[in-house]
Scaffold this motif. Structure first.
Motif, PDB file in Angstrom:
ATOM      1  N   PRO A 125      38.630  48.215  40.364  1.00 25.37           N
ATOM      2  CA  PRO A 125      39.984  48.219  39.992  1.00 25.37           C
ATOM      3  C   PRO A 125      40.168  46.828  39.192  1.00 25.37           C
ATOM      4  O   PRO A 125      41.214  46.984  38.374  1.00 25.37           O
ATOM      5  CB  PRO A 125      40.670  47.942  41.470  1.00 25.37           C
ATOM      6  CG  PRO A 125      39.686  48.574  42.161  1.00 25.37           C
ATOM      7  CD  PRO A 125      38.180  48.287  41.814  1.00 25.37           C
ATOM      8  N   MET A 126      39.501  45.942  39.362  1.00 29.78           N
ATOM      9  CA  MET A 126      40.067  44.469  38.550  1.00 29.78           C
ATOM     10  C   MET A 126      39.571  44.787  37.161  1.00 29.78           C
ATOM     11  O   MET A 126      40.221  44.414  36.321  1.00 29.78           O
ATOM     12  CB  MET A 126      39.115  43.339  39.168  1.00 29.78           C
ATOM     13  CG  MET A 126      39.614  42.090  38.513  1.00 29.78           C
ATOM     14  SD  MET A 126      40.967  41.264  38.956  1.00 29.78           S
ATOM     15  CE  MET A 126      41.146  40.019  38.050  1.00 29.78           C
ATOM     16  N   ALA A 127      38.440  45.497  37.067  1.00 34.22           N
ATOM     17  CA  ALA A 127      37.963  45.734  35.602  1.00 34.22           C
ATOM     18  C   ALA A 127      38.970  46.701  34.810  1.00 34.22           C
ATOM     19  O   ALA A 127      39.316  46.507  33.651  1.00 34.22           O
ATOM     20  CB  ALA A 127      36.487  46.376  35.832  1.00 34.22           C
ATOM     21  N   ILE A 128      39.487  47.737  35.642  1.00 39.69           N
ATOM     22  CA  ILE A 128      40.175  48.727  35.043  1.00 39.69           C
ATOM     23  C   ILE A 128      41.483  47.735  34.640  1.00 39.69           C
ATOM     24  O   ILE A 128      42.212  48.110  33.528  1.00 39.69           O
ATOM     25  CB  ILE A 128      40.604  49.682  35.960  1.00 39.69           C
ATOM     26  CG1 ILE A 128      39.382  50.666  36.113  1.00 39.69           C
ATOM     27  CG2 ILE A 128      41.643  50.633  35.591  1.00 39.69           C
ATOM     28  CD1 ILE A 128      39.510  51.657  37.201  1.00 39.69           C
ATOM     29  N   GLY A 129      41.976  47.111  35.622  1.00 42.64           N
ATOM     30  CA  GLY A 129      43.282  46.283  35.186  1.00 42.64           C
ATOM     31  C   GLY A 129      43.025  45.400  33.982  1.00 42.64           C
ATOM     32  O   GLY A 129      43.942  45.385  33.318  1.00 42.64           O
ATOM     33  N   ALA A 130      41.820  45.007  33.944  1.00 43.37           N
ATOM     34  CA  ALA A 130      41.623  44.065  32.676  1.00 43.37           C
ATOM     35  C   ALA A 130      41.512  44.611  31.506  1.00 43.37           C
ATOM     36  O   ALA A 130      41.770  43.981  30.315  1.00 43.37           O
ATOM     37  CB  ALA A 130      40.248  43.167  32.743  1.00 43.37           C
TER      38      ALA A 130
END
Length: 266
Positions: A125-130
């Motif tokens: 999720p953090m990677a997608i948000g970034a």
């Protein structure tokens, strides 16, 4: 220590078997991340630098919350329901006869679970948000190390709070209500809804002094490099202090509860 390390590894492997649940959790965290991100975007467009955060920092806070939600147990979960059930059924008596420390056993299990949830439900999720939003990543490589330390301390604080809540089942027929209340308090005072920096006046001061602040607000500020130098040491001392106090309280409550174990219903 080797025993508890093995327990932690077992906890990691146990949750790693729930692949469908992990995928569903990643999807849920990502969806809620987008909802909150667009909500924060509208709010920060109206109030730039609200709480001392710029737009990128606010969005980073959102995705950090989604990344740490399951790992720290901000909405409960993990060992809590299992321990409450063992207390209710009387199986806790078997646990107390084992040649291990009850609190340390469950803490080791929780650390293993938290590590898997951080990797399994936090990174993607953090990677997608970034990829979709402009996030504020640490400028110094050391910040990543300090962040992981802050997360580890946050997991300990979260465990200590939920361990106290779970032990209340020795006196309650059903601990679900207390667990729900604990989850709501954590949701509000950890910064999961809004960063605690946004809270006005005395409410903000009280919120930032409570143990729930150590579970999300402090790790987020470490990641955003809002805590540096002596401020970083103060952040770790704050987290470690609450962890020690709450774990000691859990130890005392456990001692009081287990002097005489009575199985409910008999």
């Amino acid at each position: 220590m080797r025993l508890y390390a093995a327990v932690a590894v077992s906890g990691f492997k146990r949750y790693a078997t729930y692949r469908v649940a992990t995928v569903a959790g990643v999807f849920t965290n990502t969806v809620f991340g987008f909802i909150l991100a667009y909500t924060y975007t509208a709010l920060w467009n109206e109030r730039p630098h609200l709480g001392g955060y710029d737009h990128a920092q606010a969005l980073t806070f959102v995705w950090l919350g989604q990344a740490l939600l399951a790992a720290i147990g901000l909405l409960g979960g993990g060992f809590e329901e299992e321990l409450q059930e063992r207390i209710r059924s009387g199986d806790i008596a078997v646990d107390l006869y084992r040649p291990v420390d009850l609190q340390t056993w469950w803490l080791a299990t929780e650390l293993g679970r938290a590590l898997f949830q951080l990797l399994g439900r936090g990174v993607l999720p953090m990677a997608i948000g970034a990829l979709v939003f402009e996030l504020r990543m640490p400028a110094s490589p050391l910040t990543w190390l300090w962040f992981l330390l802050a997360v580890a301390l946050a997991v300990c604080v979260g465990f200590a709070v939920r361990y106290l809540v779970s032990l209340a089942s020795f006196w309650l027929l059903d601990g679900a209500g207390l667990s729900m209340l604990s989850g709501l308090l954590c949701l509000f005072f950890s910064g999961m809804i809004l960063p605690l920096n946004v809270f006005p006046g005395q409410l903000g001061e009280i919120a930032r002094a409570l143990p729930w602040a150590a579970m999300l607000q402090v790790p987020a500020d470490v990641f955003l490099e809002e805590r540096r130098g002596s401020g970083l040491l103060e952040a770790f001392a704050f987290q470690a202090g609450w962890a020690v106090v709450l774990l000691a309280a859990g130890r005392a409550l456990q001692s009081a509860a287990t002097r005489k174990v009575v199985v409910q219903g008999g």
